[in-house]
Design a protein around this motif. Structure first.
Motif, PDB file in Angstrom:
ATOM      1  N   LEU A  36       0.881  -1.183   0.088  1.00  0.00           N
ATOM      2  CA  LEU A  36      -0.148  -0.002  -0.052  1.00  0.00           C
ATOM      3  C   LEU A  36       0.788   1.323   0.238  1.00  0.00           C
ATOM      4  CD1 LEU A  36      -2.868  -1.165   2.533  1.00  0.00           C
ATOM      5  CD2 LEU A  36      -2.943  -0.643   0.209  1.00  0.00           C
ATOM      6  N   SER A  37       1.859   1.112   0.754  1.00  0.00           N
ATOM      7  CA  SER A  37       2.932   2.390   0.556  1.00  0.00           C
ATOM      8  C   SER A  37       3.457   2.692  -0.614  1.00  0.00           C
ATOM      9  CB  SER A  37       4.008   2.203   1.582  1.00  0.00           C
ATOM     10  OG  SER A  37       3.666   1.875   3.043  1.00  0.00           O
ATOM     11  N   VAL A  38       3.750   1.670  -1.396  1.00  0.00           N
ATOM     12  CA  VAL A  38       4.302   2.035  -2.890  1.00  0.00           C
ATOM     13  C   VAL A  38       3.422   2.247  -3.769  1.00  0.00           C
ATOM     14  CG1 VAL A  38       4.951   0.446  -4.987  1.00  0.00           C
ATOM     15  CG2 VAL A  38       6.302   0.463  -2.702  1.00  0.00           C
ATOM     16  N   LEU A  39       1.945   1.858  -3.544  1.00  0.00           N
ATOM     17  CA  LEU A  39       0.833   2.342  -4.368  1.00  0.00           C
ATOM     18  C   LEU A  39       0.569   3.764  -4.094  1.00  0.00           C
ATOM     19  CD1 LEU A  39      -1.268  -0.784  -4.185  1.00  0.00           C
ATOM     20  CD2 LEU A  39       0.062  -0.006  -6.268  1.00  0.00           C
ATOM     21  N   GLY A  40       0.723   4.122  -2.670  1.00  0.00           N
ATOM     22  CA  GLY A  40       0.382   5.291  -2.258  1.00  0.00           C
ATOM     23  C   GLY A  40       1.122   6.583  -2.844  1.00  0.00           C
ATOM     24  N   ILE A  41       2.840   6.124  -2.803  1.00  0.00           N
ATOM     25  CA  ILE A  41       3.508   7.011  -3.414  1.00  0.00           C
ATOM     26  C   ILE A  41       3.324   7.288  -4.989  1.00  0.00           C
ATOM     27  CG2 ILE A  41       5.991   7.014  -3.904  1.00  0.00           C
ATOM     28  CD1 ILE A  41       6.777   5.684  -1.218  1.00  0.00           C
ATOM     29  N   ILE A  43       0.453   6.897  -6.712  1.00  0.00           N
ATOM     30  CA  ILE A  43      -0.847   7.367  -6.994  1.00  0.00           C
ATOM     31  C   ILE A  43      -0.698   8.895  -6.692  1.00  0.00           C
ATOM     32  CG2 ILE A  43      -3.162   7.416  -6.621  1.00  0.00           C
ATOM     33  CD1 ILE A  43      -2.972   4.426  -6.004  1.00  0.00           C
ATOM     34  N   PHE A  45       2.105  10.932  -5.429  1.00  0.00           N
ATOM     35  CA  PHE A  45       3.064  11.763  -5.575  1.00  0.00           C
ATOM     36  C   PHE A  45       3.622  11.869  -7.134  1.00  0.00           C
ATOM     37  CE2 PHE A  45       3.164  12.259  -1.676  1.00  0.00           C
ATOM     38  CZ  PHE A  45       4.075  11.552  -0.530  1.00  0.00           C
TER      39      PHE A  45
END
Lengths: 111, 544
Positions: A36-41, A43, A45
């Protein structure tokens, strides 16, 4: 209009697949929160600033690279200032809409 | 089915990057407790507090103000770093719904971003193979791994911007001199330069110097100076807009740079002749700060790289194409940054050494991959030779550099004495829920080996932690000791943490604390008693 957006999305096919592989790998290696962290970055940023930079005549790789580095510095500016008076979560959503919206309108206008 | 070349390249690069992420996330793949030196504590707690509170802030909460209230010299009691870095981590923490992994993984991604920026620049200037090799070797760079583990988080990431800032100027400069003006690169340079400053000012000054040197080198090379007032004006406005968006922190950068009283250490008087032929610094000047091995080329890069580095320097000097000038300008700017003690700017100079791998590795790769071009062979043979050499370099990296990188990361902060245990996390979370904000939570002792745990508990609980016994002895508190004692006696929560005592050889401390509890705390309220940790409300009435 759909063709223009589709054109940009087509550029993101390879990075998108790479992102998916990375997220799945990190989920396996560390856990769901890592994925989820990588997807958040990606999407929050990268994506909005990729759309903004698509308004300029830059090669896709340059857009991808610059959008990451500019995104991580600039995305949080409205989040920080809004986050003092509203929820951080809401500030994140507003910031995303702001930048992605600017990116879409610039992108469509330029093409 | 025909496989596209770009897909092969992307797959190989992804493989290298996943290799790097696997390596750099070793410290927290299984142990999900925050770790690091004092700096790491500050960075984690800034991000975590923002995420947990679900709000940002201008003025520091008391538990942060206690430690860092004076660090912003322009506006004390406010953030001493520009907000983006820690706000980003808070954003990811909120998005992923976890206190630890999102922050540490984001930090790992940011710290390995140098692989992305150097890889990108090398790809654009020298091609895929130099880019892939440079990124791979950077993943094993001890000069980057060590400060990453210690906790120099924003600085690690900020260095990744430098090659991009220089690249943008390079593209603008050449486009202008070749008649095909591309002002977008100048605007990107301005935005990226401002972004560098928003992440960490040290890399910002390095980038500025790099721009100056690159401009000078390209001027000598092309005999042209791109000067468009319109482009420069727009770029300046973009830069100033970002510079001004966090005035307290930008002010701190200016005040710190101009009024830095932390000059040369006593007894250190460097001369030009002494420092001219010295790349690194004297480890004796940094005893207690970083280990001596940090200043050693062989320990950090490996002597195996030296011949390739020298060969690469030779190639750049002889060939002198624009892309070679780019690398030389970057190298020279790093040299100048590492010799700023000659103008009295000594503060954090050793940290600039951590940027050496970022330019040494690309130059070494250029050197080693140019070997086939020196041989009399057909173009196809030379290309296969380059692939063979690339495999050799990968093999050398895996043989010489990988073992140390792996051992360092895998064993990082493994001891139960340096990371909070479950009892301490439980107590910290209880304090966060039940002790009002602004209250002091004093941890008795602790012994030297466990000192950082007190700070980690303060970070986890978002409460100020004084070190009671140390507080009574240390000179730091000498001026206001009586008043602060009075405040403590009235308001403190006292924590007696026996959870680690069993691991220490000296058990006398446990007996001292038990005696202190029996004699001094019998009439005060025990409000928490779990898993060998007790918390008293000193002088207060029962809370539960």
């Amino acid at each position: 209009m759909n063709e223009k957006i589709l054109g940009t999305l087509k550029e993101l096919r390879v990075p998108g697949v790479a992102l998916l592989i990375t997220a799945l790998y990190l989920a396996f290696l560390i856990g769901l929160s890592a994925a989820l962290s990588v997807l958040g970055i990606a999407i929050l940023f990268v994506l909005p600033f990729y759309l903004i930079l698509s308004a300029f005549s830059l090669p896709p790789l340059e857009k991808l690279c610059f959008s990451f580095f500019i995104g991580v510095a600039v995305f949080s500016i409205p989040v920080y200032w809004l986050g003092m008076v509203i929820s951080l979560r809401l500030a994140m959503i507003i910031s995303f809409i702001l930048y992605a919206g600017a990116g879409l309108s610039l992108h469509l206008k330029k093409r | 089915m025909r496989i596209k070349r770009t897909h092969v390249q992307a797959s190989l690069f992804l493989l290298v990057y996943l290799f790097a992420l696997t390596l750099w996330t070793l410290p927290f793949q299984e142990n999900r407790v925050p770790y690091g030196e004092w700096d790491a504590i500050s960075h984690w707690e800034l991000a975590d507090f923002t995420a947990q509170r679900d709000h940002t802030f201008v003025y520091l909460p008391s538990f942060l103000d206690f430690s860092y209230g004076k660090d912003n010299r322009f506006k004390p009691h406010t953030l001493w770093y520009p907000p983006p870095f820690h706000t980003d981590m808070a954003i990811v923490s909120v998005f992923a719904g976890d206190r630890m992994v999102p922050i540490y993984l984001t930090n790992a991604i940011f710290a390995t971003a140098i692989m992305l920026s150097v890889g990108f620049v090398m790809f654009r200037l020298f091609g895929f193979l130099p880019a892939l090799l440079s990124s791979f070797l950077l993943s094993l760079s001890m000069r980057d791994i060590l400060p990453y583990l210690w906790g120099q988080w924003p600085e690690r990431f900020a260095y990744a911007f430098i090659p991009l800032v220089l690249y943008c100027l390079y593209r603008y400069y050449l486009s202008y001199t070749e008649g095909e003006r591309k002002p977008v690169y100048l605007y990107l340079m301005a935005v990226l330069l401002a972004s560098t400053m928003l992440i960490h000012p040290l890399a910002f000054f390095h980038a500025l110097l790099g721009l100056a040197v690159l401009c000078l080198f390209l001027l000598f090379s092309t005999r042209k100076l791109p000067l468009s007032w319109k482009h420069a004006g727009i770029a300046s406005l973009l830069f100033l807009a970002l510079f001004a968006v966090f005035p307290y922190q930008s002010g701190n950068v200016i005040v710190s740079f101009l009024g830095d009283g932390r000059g040369l250490p006593e007894g250190y008087d460097p001369s030009l002749t002494q420092r001219l032929f010295q790349w690194s610094l004297d480890p004796e000047l940094f005893v207690g700060s970083v280990p001596p091995s940090y200043f050693s080329f062989s320990a950090m890069h490996g002597l195996w790289m030296l011949p390739f580095l020298l060969l690469g320097l030779g190639v750049l000097l002889v060939r002198r194409e624009h892309r070679d000038i780019f690398l030389m300008a970057w190298l020279v700017s790093l040299y100048l940054v590492l010799h700023r003690d000659l103008i009295g700017k000594f503060n954090l100079i050793h940290r600039s050494l951590s940027a050496t791998a970022h330019i040494f590795i690309p130059i070494s790769v250029v050197g080693v991959l140019s070997i086939p071009s020196l041989l009399p062979a057909r173009a196809e043979t030379k290309q296969w030779l380059r692939y063979g050499i690339a495999l050799l370099v990968v093999g050398l990296g895996l043989y010489f550099s990988f073992p140390q990188a792996y051992a360092t990361l895998d064993g990082a902060y493994d001891s139960p004495l340096v990371r909070l245990n479950a009892a301490q996390i439980g107590a910290s979370e209880w304090v966060q829920r039940n002790v009002p904000e602004g209250e002091n939570v004093s941890v008795m002792g602790p012994p030297e080996q466990l000192m950082k745990k007190v700070w980690w508990m303060a970070s986890y609980s978002h409460r100020t932690s004084h070190y009671f016994e140390g507080f009574l002895r240390w000179e730091t508190y000498a001026d206001e000791r009586n008043e602060t004692i009075r405040q403590h006696l009235l308001n403190d929560y006292l924590v007696l943490d026996y959870s680690d005592i069993g691991r220490l050889q000296d058990q006398s401390l446990a007996r001292q604390w038990q005696e202190f509890e029996r004699r001094q705390l019998a009439n005060h309220t025990l409000i928490y008693d779990r898993d060998m940790i007790r918390i008293y409300k000193y002088g207060g009435s029962s809370d539960e």
